[in-house]
Enzyme design. Sequence first.
Site, PDB file in Angstrom:
ATOM      1  N   LYS A 206     139.003  75.092  92.779  1.00 27.10           N
ATOM      2  CA  LYS A 206     140.399  75.308  92.402  1.00 27.10           C
ATOM      3  C   LYS A 206     140.479  76.250  91.193  1.00 27.10           C
ATOM      4  CE  LYS A 206     144.210  72.699  90.433  1.00 27.10           C
ATOM      5  NZ  LYS A 206     144.724  71.365  90.118  1.00 27.10           N
ATOM      6  N   GLU A 212     128.821  74.529  87.719  1.00 28.16           N
ATOM      7  CA  GLU A 212     127.897  74.175  88.810  1.00 28.16           C
ATOM      8  C   GLU A 212     128.177  75.029  90.046  1.00 28.16           C
ATOM      9  OE1 GLU A 212     129.682  72.098  86.994  1.00 28.16           O
ATOM     10  OE2 GLU A 212     128.605  70.208  86.593  1.00 28.16           O
ATOM     11  N   GLY A 266     142.485  68.328  92.242  1.00 28.32           N
ATOM     12  CA  GLY A 266     141.211  68.545  92.935  1.00 28.32           C
ATOM     13  C   GLY A 266     140.848  67.397  93.866  1.00 28.32           C
ATOM     14  N   ARG A 267     140.976  66.174  93.380  1.00 28.26           N
ATOM     15  CA  ARG A 267     140.547  65.025  94.189  1.00 28.26           C
ATOM     16  C   ARG A 267     141.570  64.650  95.259  1.00 28.26           C
ATOM     17  NH1 ARG A 267     141.263  64.006  88.948  1.00 28.26           N
ATOM     18  NH2 ARG A 267     142.860  62.552  88.239  1.00 28.26           N
ATOM     19  N   GLU A 352     138.295  58.741  88.708  1.00 30.83           N
ATOM     20  CA  GLU A 352     138.767  59.888  87.916  1.00 30.83           C
ATOM     21  C   GLU A 352     140.277  59.756  87.685  1.00 30.83           C
ATOM     22  OE1 GLU A 352     138.494  64.258  89.120  1.00 30.83           O
ATOM     23  OE2 GLU A 352     136.652  64.096  87.978  1.00 30.83           O
ATOM     24  N   HIS A 383     122.404  43.452 103.053  1.00 31.48           N
ATOM     25  CA  HIS A 383     120.999  43.182 102.752  1.00 31.48           C
ATOM     26  C   HIS A 383     120.600  43.782 101.418  1.00 31.48           C
ATOM     27  CE1 HIS A 383     120.111  41.365 106.656  1.00 31.48           C
ATOM     28  NE2 HIS A 383     121.096  42.145 107.066  1.00 31.48           N
ATOM     29  N   LYS A 511     131.036  68.491  79.463  1.00 35.21           N
ATOM     30  CA  LYS A 511     130.933  69.899  79.884  1.00 35.21           C
ATOM     31  C   LYS A 511     130.737  70.798  78.659  1.00 35.21           C
ATOM     32  CE  LYS A 511     134.167  69.829  83.818  1.00 35.21           C
ATOM     33  NZ  LYS A 511     135.426  70.333  84.335  1.00 35.21           N
TER      34      LYS A 511
HETATM   35  O1  F6P Z   1     134.884  67.230  87.108  1.00 36.82           O
HETATM   36  C1  F6P Z   1     136.196  67.568  86.929  1.00 36.82           C
HETATM   37  C2  F6P Z   1     136.776  68.381  88.027  1.00 36.82           C
HETATM   38  O2  F6P Z   1     137.776  69.127  87.416  1.00 36.82           O
HETATM   39  C3  F6P Z   1     137.325  67.570  89.188  1.00 36.82           C
HETATM   40  O3  F6P Z   1     138.523  66.980  88.913  1.00 36.82           O
HETATM   41  C4  F6P Z   1     137.378  68.601  90.248  1.00 36.82           C
HETATM   42  O4  F6P Z   1     137.562  68.036  91.510  1.00 36.82           O
HETATM   43  C5  F6P Z   1     136.039  69.256  90.060  1.00 36.82           C
HETATM   44  O5  F6P Z   1     135.857  69.286  88.657  1.00 36.82           O
HETATM   45  C6  F6P Z   1     135.880  70.625  90.642  1.00 36.82           C
HETATM   46  O6  F6P Z   1     136.813  71.518  90.110  1.00 36.82           O
HETATM   47  P1  F6P Z   1     137.049  72.929  90.772  1.00 36.82           P
HETATM   48  O7  F6P Z   1     137.611  72.738  92.129  1.00 36.82           O
HETATM   49  O8  F6P Z   1     138.007  73.618  89.853  1.00 36.82           O
HETATM   50  O9  F6P Z   1     135.723  73.649  90.831  1.00 36.82           O
END
Ligand code: F6P
Length: 549
Positions: A206, A212, A266-267, A352, A383, A511
């Site tokens: 987003k 990452e 995002g979620r 979150e 189990h 972060k």
């Molecule tokens: O870890 C925080 C976060 O902002 C989440 O809420 C989100 O889903 C994820 O990182 C990935 O964010 P993006 O879609 O901006 O890469």
Amino acid sequence: MTSLIATPAWKALEAHAGTVAGLHMRDLFAADPGRFGAFSISLPGIFLDYAKNRVTADTMALLMDLARQAGVEEWRQRMFSGQAVNSTEGRPALHVALRNRSGRPVMVGGIDVMPLVCGVLARMRDFTGALSSGAWMGATGKAVSDVVSIGIGGSHLGPEMVCEALTPYRKSGPGIHFVANVDGADIAQALAGLDPATTLFIVSSKTFTTPETLANAATARAWLTDALGEGAVARHFVAVTANPGAAAGFGIEAANTFETWDWVGGRYSLWSAIGLPIALAVGMDAFEELLDGAHAMDEHFREAPLEANMPVVMALLGVWNSGFLGAGSHAVLPYDHHLRGLPAYLQQADMESSGKSTTRGGRRVDYQTGPVLFGAPGTPGQHSFFQLLHQGTRLVPADFIAAAESSAPMGGHHRMLLANFFAQTEALMKGRTEEEARAGLEAAGLPPEDLESLLPHKVFEGNRPTNSILVGRFDPRTMGMLIALYEHKIFVQGVIWDINSFDQWGVELGKELAAAILPELEGEGPVSGHDCSTNGLINFYKTLKGRAP
Ligand code: F6P
């Protein structure tokens, strides 16, 4: 502003909790043969039995008072009408617009966003069609055989979970792979055996600033261009983002960029173009059935009275279990192999959203908010950690989730699976009394001294709360309903706890510190700018890496 726990509805529940504390669900069931009917909700496509909770009709009535006092109906209206319910970021939370199949406009800042939403869905249809028909060709003129989706958190967990859940609906087409972890092993494993000439990458972010994702995208780009040259990027990379400028900076053309918007959390975004891997896996028609299912749940949530409202009831039971029965965790137990990713997905969705300790007004809460959510598919979970659910000292409420029909009928497997599904909630509710345990041991012919020593271990308290969610089958529509059910449950809990379910400031500090530490790992000499534990760890790492501090 008055704290939640000082409000009349909370106080009334507190007083009531004292009377319920001594009740056992066995007795509640014995006293009321109609309990199942009274404490269940049936919607077309999904059924919730919440009779195995430590509640009476009075408890539910008082919980409804709490919901009304907290303004659940008003907040629901605010969310659906595009008001800035995400107060700390000044934004609406309009995932419901992404699956709005009603034809009603959804306004954001005076603009109907539905044409934008429908426009992106149409582009997704064209793209998935072109990819699966082979009309979309890579730089060397070959069709795409594999799609690698790069994203993390909400830009990964939902798409991967739904792709897995809808495995039985998988269309022939490119293989779909997911890369989320910045650990190079993740992308190395995804790329192993893939051919750059037939691989397409979807970079889902987003913000298009997530380190990452950018690191994985850069590695993927290098892997591609090493083989095919810079010119290949245009045919092998697409982006899904609310920051198209950053995607363009990475080299992804506007024509290959699918838009999402800052009013989608995002979620909560798998319903947008972030769900492109799902649409590729099951086809655009099935993706739209997923949206239809979610919309059906949205309509139920919007319209049903609170008493018969599935997400509201589930939310209130969660508030009851944590606020009045002391539960600090919540288990999600899908009795379906394909839903094995659901607990991980809900961990982000729930934790979150509800892992907050500051009210909307900025005050420290003086009550418990979101529980620790965990889970695993049945029966492997039985189990593993179920021992604690049955006989541990902690109360762990659980959602059991199953389908009547198997997606993979194999002899008697599904009946056996469901027998376990039904048995576990019964066992957790009933437990086993000392008399029952004694009778069992006597019947087994145990000598009296062994019997007496074993007896305490064979007793189960029971009285452990569970919900059972049953669907006909896990198809795209019911998956849409199930996920939307949890989304709205989370929202209602946030309203009651007076927290913002749509921000996630708690992820920022780590972060920032990681960004500061990264160059220190490269630098010469020991570090000294942190606490002695962090300094010591970094310096020891340098030793291990063969660089004396
Ligand atoms: O870890 C925080 C976060 O902002 C989440 O809420 C989100 O889903 C994820 O990182 C990935 O964010 P993006 O879609 O901006 O890469």
